[in-house]
Design a protein around this motif. Sequence first.
Motif, PDB file in Angstrom:
ATOM      1  N   PHE A  83       0.674  -1.202  -0.019  1.00 39.68           N
ATOM      2  CA  PHE A  83      -0.092  -0.056   0.027  1.00 39.68           C
ATOM      3  C   PHE A  83       0.822   1.217  -0.076  1.00 39.68           C
ATOM      4  CE2 PHE A  83      -2.846   3.102   1.947  1.00 39.68           C
ATOM      5  CZ  PHE A  83      -3.934   2.922   1.086  1.00 39.68           C
ATOM      6  N   LEU A  84       2.083   1.229   0.693  1.00 42.17           N
ATOM      7  CA  LEU A  84       2.533   2.287   0.836  1.00 42.17           C
ATOM      8  C   LEU A  84       3.636   2.456  -0.648  1.00 42.17           C
ATOM      9  CD1 LEU A  84       4.321   1.967   4.474  1.00 42.17           C
ATOM     10  CD2 LEU A  84       3.000   3.943   3.461  1.00 42.17           C
ATOM     11  N   GLY A  86       8.836  -5.276  11.402  1.00 39.36           N
ATOM     12  CA  GLY A  86       7.813  -4.270  11.606  1.00 39.36           C
ATOM     13  C   GLY A  86       8.244  -2.626  11.609  1.00 39.36           C
ATOM     14  N   ASP A  87       9.312  -2.594  10.736  1.00 38.58           N
ATOM     15  CA  ASP A  87       9.806  -1.371  10.378  1.00 38.58           C
ATOM     16  C   ASP A  87       9.665  -0.796   9.089  1.00 38.58           C
ATOM     17  OD1 ASP A  87      10.799  -0.295  12.939  1.00 38.58           O
ATOM     18  OD2 ASP A  87      12.580  -1.674  12.542  1.00 38.58           O
ATOM     19  N   PHE A  88       9.189   0.267   8.685  1.00 36.80           N
ATOM     20  CA  PHE A  88       8.943   0.791   7.249  1.00 36.80           C
ATOM     21  C   PHE A  88       9.871   2.076   7.242  1.00 36.80           C
ATOM     22  CE2 PHE A  88       5.289  -1.667   8.182  1.00 36.80           C
ATOM     23  CZ  PHE A  88       5.315  -2.533   6.944  1.00 36.80           C
ATOM     24  N   TRP A  89      10.601   2.049   5.996  1.00 34.54           N
ATOM     25  CA  TRP A  89      11.620   2.899   5.739  1.00 34.54           C
ATOM     26  C   TRP A  89      11.055   3.694   4.480  1.00 34.54           C
ATOM     27  CZ3 TRP A  89      14.686   5.392   9.318  1.00 34.54           C
ATOM     28  CH2 TRP A  89      15.109   4.578  10.513  1.00 34.54           C
ATOM     29  N   ILE A 111       1.799  10.604   5.277  1.00 36.86           N
ATOM     30  CA  ILE A 111       2.473   9.227   5.867  1.00 36.86           C
ATOM     31  C   ILE A 111       1.227   9.094   6.940  1.00 36.86           C
ATOM     32  CG2 ILE A 111       4.059   8.157   7.409  1.00 36.86           C
ATOM     33  CD1 ILE A 111       6.282   9.691   5.969  1.00 36.86           C
ATOM     34  N   LYS A 112       0.950   9.947   7.838  1.00 35.07           N
ATOM     35  CA  LYS A 112       0.215   9.615   8.986  1.00 35.07           C
ATOM     36  C   LYS A 112      -1.351   9.237   8.348  1.00 35.07           C
ATOM     37  CE  LYS A 112      -2.486  11.872  12.637  1.00 35.07           C
ATOM     38  NZ  LYS A 112      -2.931  13.174  13.413  1.00 35.07           N
ATOM     39  N   TYR A 113      -1.649   9.915   7.311  1.00 33.62           N
ATOM     40  CA  TYR A 113      -2.946   9.537   6.633  1.00 33.62           C
ATOM     41  C   TYR A 113      -2.878   8.060   6.098  1.00 33.62           C
ATOM     42  CZ  TYR A 113      -6.636   9.328   2.916  1.00 33.62           C
ATOM     43  OH  TYR A 113      -7.829   8.783   2.463  1.00 33.62           O
TER      44      TYR A 113
END
Length: 161
Positions: free
Chosen positions: A64-65, A80-83, A99-101
């Motif tokens: 999705f990102l 569990g980390d996304f960069w 990013i928050k959305y």
Amino acid sequence: MLNDDIEAREKFLFTLNWLLAVTKRHSGNLQFCLAHINFENPRILGETYGAQKASHKLDEVSHFLRKTFRKTDLVARDGGDFWILVPYTPPEEKLFDKIKYIIEIASQGGLQIVERDISIFPLSQHAIEHCEDCTALDFLSYLKKNHISLASREISLPHSE
């Protein structure tokens, strides 16, 4: 982790290694930032969904990102980390809000059960000065460990009950 995630991670690390080297030589000329999204407690995900389903849900967030950000932005998942490596950084507020959305929308599939921290780091001479001979992975670990002092912006999205 899916093959797409592995390929994206390798591309991300290669590019970050290159950017770290260029930033050391030409400080001030590049405009990049790193965004870090940390799903605080992968153990809760594993206990709630089972390890395989939790991993699948994190893969969905990764996909999705990558789909939601610009093609020039690189997204990598490490557990569990996304960069997210963002070239020519838009105004910080816009990036942070985006990013928050995205995380709030992506988390509607159940990942809101854990706390999610979002940190924004400018990729600058100041950020890399204490990690002179770091690899990309070392640098990411350094940022994660020192996020409170190095992040230009940070928020924690609380878990839902």
